[in-house]
Design a protein around this motif. Structure first.
Motif, PDB file in Angstrom:
ATOM      1  N   PHE A 227      15.977  11.679  13.276  1.00 39.02           N
ATOM      2  CA  PHE A 227      15.796  11.718  11.823  1.00 39.02           C
ATOM      3  C   PHE A 227      15.401  13.129  11.436  1.00 39.02           C
ATOM      4  O   PHE A 227      14.897  13.889  12.261  1.00 39.02           O
ATOM      5  CB  PHE A 227      14.732  10.704  11.360  1.00 39.02           C
ATOM      6  CG  PHE A 227      13.323  11.083  11.713  1.00 39.02           C
ATOM      7  CD1 PHE A 227      12.482  11.636  10.759  1.00 39.02           C
ATOM      8  CD2 PHE A 227      12.830  10.903  13.000  1.00 39.02           C
ATOM      9  CE1 PHE A 227      11.177  11.995  11.083  1.00 39.02           C
ATOM     10  CE2 PHE A 227      11.531  11.251  13.331  1.00 39.02           C
ATOM     11  CZ  PHE A 227      10.707  11.802  12.370  1.00 39.02           C
ATOM     12  N   ALA A 228      15.659  13.497  10.188  1.00 36.19           N
ATOM     13  CA  ALA A 228      15.310  14.826   9.687  1.00 36.19           C
ATOM     14  C   ALA A 228      13.895  14.766   9.119  1.00 36.19           C
ATOM     15  O   ALA A 228      13.648  14.048   8.142  1.00 36.19           O
ATOM     16  CB  ALA A 228      16.308  15.274   8.632  1.00 36.19           C
ATOM     17  N   ARG A 229      12.982  15.499   9.711  1.00 33.42           N
ATOM     18  CA  ARG A 229      11.564  15.467   9.304  1.00 33.42           C
ATOM     19  C   ARG A 229      11.388  15.738   7.812  1.00 33.42           C
ATOM     20  O   ARG A 229      10.612  15.074   7.142  1.00 33.42           O
ATOM     21  CB  ARG A 229      10.791  16.489  10.158  1.00 33.42           C
ATOM     22  CG  ARG A 229       9.375  16.791   9.724  1.00 33.42           C
ATOM     23  CD  ARG A 229       8.449  15.608   9.665  1.00 33.42           C
ATOM     24  NE  ARG A 229       8.206  14.986  10.950  1.00 33.42           N
ATOM     25  CZ  ARG A 229       7.589  13.808  11.093  1.00 33.42           C
ATOM     26  NH1 ARG A 229       7.161  13.146  10.036  1.00 33.42           N
ATOM     27  NH2 ARG A 229       7.404  13.281  12.273  1.00 33.42           N
ATOM     28  N   GLU A 230      12.135  16.708   7.265  1.00 40.57           N
ATOM     29  CA  GLU A 230      11.965  17.071   5.854  1.00 40.57           C
ATOM     30  C   GLU A 230      12.488  15.994   4.906  1.00 40.57           C
ATOM     31  O   GLU A 230      12.185  16.009   3.711  1.00 40.57           O
ATOM     32  CB  GLU A 230      12.639  18.417   5.552  1.00 40.57           C
ATOM     33  CG  GLU A 230      14.157  18.417   5.566  1.00 40.57           C
ATOM     34  CD  GLU A 230      14.778  18.503   6.979  1.00 40.57           C
ATOM     35  OE1 GLU A 230      16.025  18.556   7.060  1.00 40.57           O
ATOM     36  OE2 GLU A 230      14.023  18.500   7.978  1.00 40.57           O
ATOM     37  N   ARG A 231      13.262  15.049   5.438  1.00 38.07           N
ATOM     38  CA  ARG A 231      13.798  13.957   4.613  1.00 38.07           C
ATOM     39  C   ARG A 231      12.994  12.663   4.762  1.00 38.07           C
ATOM     40  O   ARG A 231      13.295  11.677   4.109  1.00 38.07           O
ATOM     41  CB  ARG A 231      15.266  13.689   4.996  1.00 38.07           C
ATOM     42  CG  ARG A 231      16.201  14.783   4.551  1.00 38.07           C
ATOM     43  CD  ARG A 231      17.608  14.608   5.138  1.00 38.07           C
ATOM     44  NE  ARG A 231      18.154  13.282   4.952  1.00 38.07           N
ATOM     45  CZ  ARG A 231      18.760  12.860   3.843  1.00 38.07           C
ATOM     46  NH1 ARG A 231      18.903  13.675   2.817  1.00 38.07           N
ATOM     47  NH2 ARG A 231      19.250  11.634   3.755  1.00 38.07           N
ATOM     48  N   PHE A 232      11.974  12.688   5.618  1.00 39.56           N
ATOM     49  CA  PHE A 232      11.142  11.501   5.840  1.00 39.56           C
ATOM     50  C   PHE A 232       9.959  11.587   4.888  1.00 39.56           C
ATOM     51  O   PHE A 232       9.071  12.428   5.037  1.00 39.56           O
ATOM     52  CB  PHE A 232      10.699  11.461   7.300  1.00 39.56           C
ATOM     53  CG  PHE A 232      10.005  10.183   7.702  1.00 39.56           C
ATOM     54  CD1 PHE A 232      10.413   8.950   7.212  1.00 39.56           C
ATOM     55  CD2 PHE A 232       8.957  10.217   8.596  1.00 39.56           C
ATOM     56  CE1 PHE A 232       9.780   7.774   7.592  1.00 39.56           C
ATOM     57  CE2 PHE A 232       8.317   9.049   8.999  1.00 39.56           C
ATOM     58  CZ  PHE A 232       8.736   7.838   8.486  1.00 39.56           C
TER      59      PHE A 232
ATOM     60  N   GLY B 239       0.775  -1.236   0.000  1.00 39.34           N
ATOM     61  CA  GLY B 239       0.000   0.000   0.000  1.00 39.34           C
ATOM     62  C   GLY B 239       0.802   1.279   0.000  1.00 39.34           C
ATOM     63  O   GLY B 239       0.334   2.319  -0.467  1.00 39.34           O
ATOM     64  N   ALA B 240       2.036   1.250   0.552  1.00 39.81           N
ATOM     65  CA  ALA B 240       2.825   2.482   0.646  1.00 39.81           C
ATOM     66  C   ALA B 240       4.294   2.143   0.857  1.00 39.81           C
ATOM     67  O   ALA B 240       4.636   1.064   1.354  1.00 39.81           O
ATOM     68  CB  ALA B 240       2.327   3.352   1.798  1.00 39.81           C
ATOM     69  N   ILE B 241       5.146   3.088   0.461  1.00 40.61           N
ATOM     70  CA  ILE B 241       6.589   2.981   0.680  1.00 40.61           C
ATOM     71  C   ILE B 241       7.043   4.255   1.377  1.00 40.61           C
ATOM     72  O   ILE B 241       6.670   5.361   0.968  1.00 40.61           O
ATOM     73  CB  ILE B 241       7.360   2.840  -0.649  1.00 40.61           C
ATOM     74  CG1 ILE B 241       6.860   1.636  -1.453  1.00 40.61           C
ATOM     75  CG2 ILE B 241       8.863   2.733  -0.388  1.00 40.61           C
ATOM     76  CD1 ILE B 241       7.461   1.545  -2.860  1.00 40.61           C
ATOM     77  N   LEU B 242       7.863   4.099   2.410  1.00 38.65           N
ATOM     78  CA  LEU B 242       8.461   5.236   3.102  1.00 38.65           C
ATOM     79  C   LEU B 242       9.971   5.169   2.961  1.00 38.65           C
ATOM     80  O   LEU B 242      10.527   4.097   2.714  1.00 38.65           O
ATOM     81  CB  LEU B 242       8.065   5.240   4.582  1.00 38.65           C
ATOM     82  CG  LEU B 242       6.583   5.516   4.838  1.00 38.65           C
ATOM     83  CD1 LEU B 242       5.824   4.219   4.995  1.00 38.65           C
ATOM     84  CD2 LEU B 242       6.396   6.384   6.055  1.00 38.65           C
ATOM     85  N   LEU B 243      10.617   6.301   3.148  1.00 38.96           N
ATOM     86  CA  LEU B 243      12.079   6.337   3.101  1.00 38.96           C
ATOM     87  C   LEU B 243      12.580   7.602   3.772  1.00 38.96           C
ATOM     88  O   LEU B 243      11.823   8.532   4.021  1.00 38.96           O
ATOM     89  CB  LEU B 243      12.584   6.270   1.649  1.00 38.96           C
ATOM     90  CG  LEU B 243      12.156   7.369   0.681  1.00 38.96           C
ATOM     91  CD1 LEU B 243      13.047   8.614   0.785  1.00 38.96           C
ATOM     92  CD2 LEU B 243      12.213   6.851  -0.746  1.00 38.96           C
TER      93      LEU B 243
END
Length: 199
Positions: free
Chosen positions: A161-166, A131-135
């Motif tokens: 983790f960097a929020r803008e890169r999630f 259903g979805a891919i995250l990285l």
């Protein structure tokens, strides 16, 4: 002279085989893949938040891919991992995938290998019904494939983790709509051999 021209034409003619192919990773690729990741990502790669999710897990079924050059050498790699992307409003775990690491041999960068690996991973994940891919990665690179920080705004990675890169990509519309909470590994585990203590 004609023979010399034939040799020159042969040298500069387009190759009949592609410069690289995307293939399933095999057990024989492990050493080459690990060496490539060490060169591309450095010795500290095991300290990243994404590595905490992948630790002691097998990649998702059929979703460990490599790029091979014309003679079969591994020149790129990407893997996807089963995760729970928080929980839904009803409190049910939301199944998804975590993409990474993606790496390409430095001598082959800029030739479309990374893009081909990401596209192949997305296509295969869709075919398998995910259903979805995250990285975690650069938005400027991954937005072209449909990954956006907005889709992951209610989710968090374990550790810093960097929020803008999630970033996230929905393979099924609305899959992450009400998903919220921590990313948790859910894939098959492998066990490490017990260490013996010498007395």
């Amino acid at each position: 002279m004609a023979a010399v021209l034939d040799v020159v034409r042969a040298l500069f003619a387009p190759a009949s085989t592609p410069a690289f192919v995307i293939d399933r990773e095999t057990p024989a690729d492990v050493v080459a893949r690990e060496a490539l990741l060490d060169r591309a990502l450095g010795a500290d790669r095991s300290k990243k938040s994404s590595e905490k999710v992948r630790k002691d897990r097998f990649p998702a079924q059929g979703l460990a891919l490599v790029a091979r050059d014309r003679v079969g050498h591994v020149i790129g790699t990407v893997r996807l991992w089963n995760i729970e992307a928080g929980v839904s409003r009803e409190g049910q775990p939301v199944d998804a995938l975590l993409l990474g690491p993606l790496a390409v041999d430095a001598a082959r960068e800029g030739k479309g290998i990374g893009s081909a690996l990401v596209r192949a991973a997305i296509v295969e994940a869709k075919k398998r019904g995910h259903g979805a891919i995250l990285l975690v990665g650069d938005a400027s690179y991954y937005e072209r494939f449909g990954f956006f920080a907005k889709k992951a705004r209610h989710l968090v990675m374990p550790g810093p983790f960097a929020r803008e890169r999630f970033l996230a990509l929905e393979l099924k519309a609305g899959w992450l709509h009400d998903a919220a909470g921590m990313i948790v590994a859910s894939g098959r585990k492998f066990s490490r051999p017990a260490q013996r203590t010498v007395v």
